[in-house]
Design a protein around this motif. Structure first.
Motif, mmCIF file in Angstrom:
data_model
loop_
_atom_site.group_PDB
_atom_site.id
_atom_site.type_symbol
_atom_site.label_atom_id
_atom_site.label_comp_id
_atom_site.label_asym_id
_atom_site.label_seq_id
_atom_site.Cartn_x
_atom_site.Cartn_y
_atom_site.Cartn_z
ATOM 1 N N LYS A 181 -7.642 8.930 -3.162
ATOM 2 C CA LYS A 181 -7.162 10.648 -3.800
ATOM 3 C C LYS A 181 -8.010 10.285 -4.892
ATOM 4 O O LYS A 181 -7.899 9.245 -5.440
ATOM 5 C CB LYS A 181 -5.551 10.346 -3.937
ATOM 6 C CG LYS A 181 -5.273 10.682 -2.036
ATOM 7 C CD LYS A 181 -3.327 10.645 -2.911
ATOM 8 C CE LYS A 181 -2.664 10.433 -1.594
ATOM 9 N NZ LYS A 181 -0.780 10.624 -1.683
ATOM 10 N N ASP B 283 1.343 9.246 -6.005
ATOM 11 C CA ASP B 283 1.748 10.658 -6.312
ATOM 12 C C ASP B 283 2.559 10.875 -7.917
ATOM 13 O O ASP B 283 2.835 12.176 -7.960
ATOM 14 C CB ASP B 283 2.874 10.888 -5.420
ATOM 15 C CG ASP B 283 1.677 10.813 -3.637
ATOM 16 O OD1 ASP B 283 0.922 11.201 -3.457
ATOM 17 O OD2 ASP B 283 2.272 10.441 -2.599
ATOM 18 N N ALA B 284 3.282 10.107 -7.825
ATOM 19 C CA ALA B 284 3.888 10.553 -8.957
ATOM 20 C C ALA B 284 3.167 10.005 -10.079
ATOM 21 O O ALA B 284 3.833 11.258 -11.268
ATOM 22 C CB ALA B 284 5.370 9.318 -9.530
ATOM 23 N N GLN B 285 2.334 9.768 -10.437
ATOM 24 C CA GLN B 285 0.908 10.002 -11.225
ATOM 25 C C GLN B 285 0.372 10.924 -11.473
ATOM 26 O O GLN B 285 -0.410 11.417 -12.343
ATOM 27 C CB GLN B 285 0.179 8.500 -11.449
ATOM 28 C CG GLN B 285 1.422 7.894 -11.954
ATOM 29 C CD GLN B 285 2.015 7.698 -13.366
ATOM 30 O OE1 GLN B 285 1.066 7.851 -13.934
ATOM 31 N NE2 GLN B 285 2.631 7.201 -13.616
ATOM 32 N N THR B 286 0.170 11.769 -9.908
ATOM 33 C CA THR B 286 -0.349 13.052 -10.205
ATOM 34 C C THR B 286 -0.259 14.053 -10.290
ATOM 35 O O THR B 286 0.699 14.722 -10.194
ATOM 36 C CB THR B 286 -1.205 13.040 -8.443
ATOM 37 O OG1 THR B 286 -1.569 11.516 -8.007
ATOM 38 C CG2 THR B 286 -1.805 13.974 -8.032
ATOM 39 N N GLU C 49 0.565 -1.231 0.154
ATOM 40 C CA GLU C 49 -0.166 -0.538 -0.132
ATOM 41 C C GLU C 49 0.935 1.131 -0.440
ATOM 42 O O GLU C 49 0.483 1.970 -0.382
ATOM 43 C CB GLU C 49 -0.675 -0.336 1.336
ATOM 44 C CG GLU C 49 -1.654 1.356 1.060
ATOM 45 C CD GLU C 49 -2.851 1.089 -0.379
ATOM 46 O OE1 GLU C 49 -3.314 3.087 -0.192
ATOM 47 O OE2 GLU C 49 -2.902 0.517 -0.531
ATOM 48 N N ALA C 50 2.367 1.490 0.744
ATOM 49 C CA ALA C 50 2.896 2.590 0.665
ATOM 50 C C ALA C 50 3.382 2.906 -0.713
ATOM 51 O O ALA C 50 3.176 4.179 -1.184
ATOM 52 C CB ALA C 50 3.879 2.679 1.613
ATOM 53 N N VAL C 51 4.114 1.295 -1.346
ATOM 54 C CA VAL C 51 4.310 1.360 -2.779
ATOM 55 C C VAL C 51 3.446 2.363 -3.769
ATOM 56 O O VAL C 51 4.067 2.947 -4.769
ATOM 57 C CB VAL C 51 4.772 0.325 -3.262
ATOM 58 C CG1 VAL C 51 5.314 0.078 -4.678
ATOM 59 C CG2 VAL C 51 5.693 -0.357 -2.252
ATOM 60 N N ARG C 52 1.802 1.958 -3.799
ATOM 61 C CA ARG C 52 0.742 2.317 -4.443
ATOM 62 C C ARG C 52 0.485 3.925 -3.880
ATOM 63 O O ARG C 52 0.474 4.737 -5.091
ATOM 64 C CB ARG C 52 -0.544 1.069 -3.541
ATOM 65 C CG ARG C 52 -1.383 1.579 -4.616
ATOM 66 C CD ARG C 52 -2.722 0.942 -4.646
ATOM 67 N NE ARG C 52 -3.839 1.324 -3.570
ATOM 68 C CZ ARG C 52 -4.530 2.437 -3.488
ATOM 69 N NH1 ARG C 52 -4.859 2.471 -4.653
ATOM 70 N NH2 ARG C 52 -5.352 2.824 -2.871
ATOM 71 N N GLN C 53 0.743 4.217 -2.722
ATOM 72 C CA GLN C 53 0.911 5.489 -2.628
ATOM 73 C C GLN C 53 1.336 6.026 -3.358
ATOM 74 O O GLN C 53 1.639 7.546 -3.709
ATOM 75 C CB GLN C 53 0.194 5.874 -0.852
ATOM 76 C CG GLN C 53 -0.982 5.583 -0.623
ATOM 77 C CD GLN C 53 -1.835 5.848 -0.798
ATOM 78 O OE1 GLN C 53 -2.019 7.033 -1.292
ATOM 79 N NE2 GLN C 53 -3.314 5.378 -0.834
ATOM 80 N N ARG C 54 2.922 6.013 -3.054
ATOM 81 C CA ARG C 54 3.826 6.951 -3.860
ATOM 82 C C ARG C 54 4.087 6.719 -5.141
ATOM 83 O O ARG C 54 4.156 7.602 -5.717
ATOM 84 C CB ARG C 54 5.343 6.343 -3.445
ATOM 85 C CG ARG C 54 5.581 6.243 -2.432
ATOM 86 C CD ARG C 54 6.839 6.135 -2.148
ATOM 87 N NE ARG C 54 7.496 4.776 -1.814
ATOM 88 C CZ ARG C 54 7.604 3.790 -1.065
ATOM 89 N NH1 ARG C 54 6.931 3.894 0.033
ATOM 90 N NH2 ARG C 54 7.733 2.347 -1.283
ATOM 91 N N ALA C 55 3.437 5.790 -5.915
ATOM 92 C CA ALA C 55 3.432 5.477 -7.618
ATOM 93 C C ALA C 55 1.858 6.889 -7.668
ATOM 94 O O ALA C 55 1.798 7.022 -8.464
ATOM 95 C CB ALA C 55 2.655 4.443 -7.889
#
Length: 357
Positions: free
Chosen positions: A91, A77-80, A69-75
């Protein structure tokens, strides 16, 4: 005339079964051609974006022992590009493609536990490549729609929409047409590729492992200029939901630069009419023009007090947000020592610096 029990001609939607589990570098066109040699001219191939992303390697690897889940949240953010709304870990964001979607369209389902699937980098280009490859392999001219699952504003449930397309118009524009009752259509544009994506998902499903379907019987010619799904992205003045809840405070920040733009006086007056609706007993007066045409002076009719200062702050803040929503760059310049006159501040407004006039 159809015989009794025989359906008249219409659309058919057929799943393409027997496809493998795809991975980076796999031949998607070859697999589809092998599983659906019956493809014909005029068919519309609807492909789930997930398999397109998988074969193109648009994936994020979850390292061993890492919190997925932490990796998913960083991903995410990177795509946002912009956070539209947020509640807890959820989000709603705008991606670099222009789509407004939950979690940036990143999918953790129907993929291995050590990977996350991003949206294709350019699903329109992916659709064009797949269309060309099928023409070479099978000698057929088909349209291609790349679909993904989105939620809808103010509605529960999910449906598939198009995130990429080729060989088919994204929108059918009926503006100016006249209906059977003689009414001229003013705003009707049908999102054809979205309707096809949703219809195809009825036979693909979410759990059946069928990523491709074929729609047959649609009589729509390929557009002269194939712009893919770009016409579906609503930006600029047409985006009535451009401001998310997280944008309201930043929208009051002074613009780094403001360029002249016609219509400033009318825009300020309209913005304050909207803002003052919440403070009907709080009057302000504008003066406009003089040495600087893009400056609007704001005056109070009563002497500044703590109460009027609070009301003025609420009013100006709401007006600046309204102006930003209308595409104006603004700079609020309060008077350094209020009380000497009725002038309490100035609004400079125009086009954001860097835009053409």
């Amino acid at each position: 005339m159809p015989h009794v029990g025989e359906l008249p001609p219409g659309l058919t939607i057929t799943p393409v079964t027997g496809l493998p589990e795809f991975g980076p570098g796999d031949d998607l066109a070859g697999a589809v051609a092998g599983a659906a040699p019956w493809l014909a001219d005029g068919d519309v191939l609807v492909v789930t974006s997930k398999v397109v992303s998988k074969v193109e390697g648009t994936l994020v690897t979850v390292p061993p022992g890492a919190d997925r889940e932490a990796v998913r949240q960083r991903a995410i953010d990177a795509q946002t590009v912009r956070v539209v709304a947020r509640r807890g870990p959820l989000k709603i964001v705008q991606t670099h493609h222009g789509w407004v979607v939950a979690a940036a369209g990143i999918d953790a389902s129907n993929t291995a536990g050590d990977t996350l699937v991003l949206l294709p980098e350019d699903a329109d280009a992916s659709a064009r490549r797949l269309r060309s490859a099928l023409a070479e392999l099978l000698g057929v001219t088909v349209a291609v729609v790349v679909s993904d699952t989105f939620g809808r504003t103010w509605r529960e449930g999910l449906t598939d929409v198009a995130v990429g397309s080729a060989g088919i118009p994204a929108l059918l524009d009926h503006r100016g047409d006249v209906d059977a009752h003689g009414n001229r259509l003013e705003t009707t544009q049908v999102a054809l590729v979205d309707e096809l994506a949703a219809a195809a998902d009825l036979v693909k499903g979410k759990l059946a492992g069928v990523p491709v379907a074929v729609v047959r019987g649609l009589s729509t010619a390929a557009p002269a200029e194939d712009t893919g799904t770009r016409p579906l992205v609503r930006l600029g003045p047409g985006d009535l939901f451009a401001l998310g809840t997280r944008d309201l405070v930043p929208d009051r920040t002074a613009a780094a630069g403001v360029l002249p733009r016609p219509g400033a006086r009318e825009a300020v007056a309209a913005a304050f009419r909207v803002a003052v609706a919440a403070l009907p007993e709080f009057p302000v007066v504008f003066s406009y023009g003089g040495e600087e045409d893009d400056v609007v002076d704001v005056h109070l009719t009563d002497a500044p007090t703590q109460a009027t200062a609070l009301s003025l702050g609420a009013l100006v803040g709401a007006a600046l947000v309204q102006l930003h929503a209308e595409g104006w760059a603004t700079r609020w310049e309060p008077v350094g020592t209020p009380g000497g006159s009725s002038l309490v501040g100035r609004i400079r407004l125009g086009a954001p610096a860097g835009q053409s006039r």
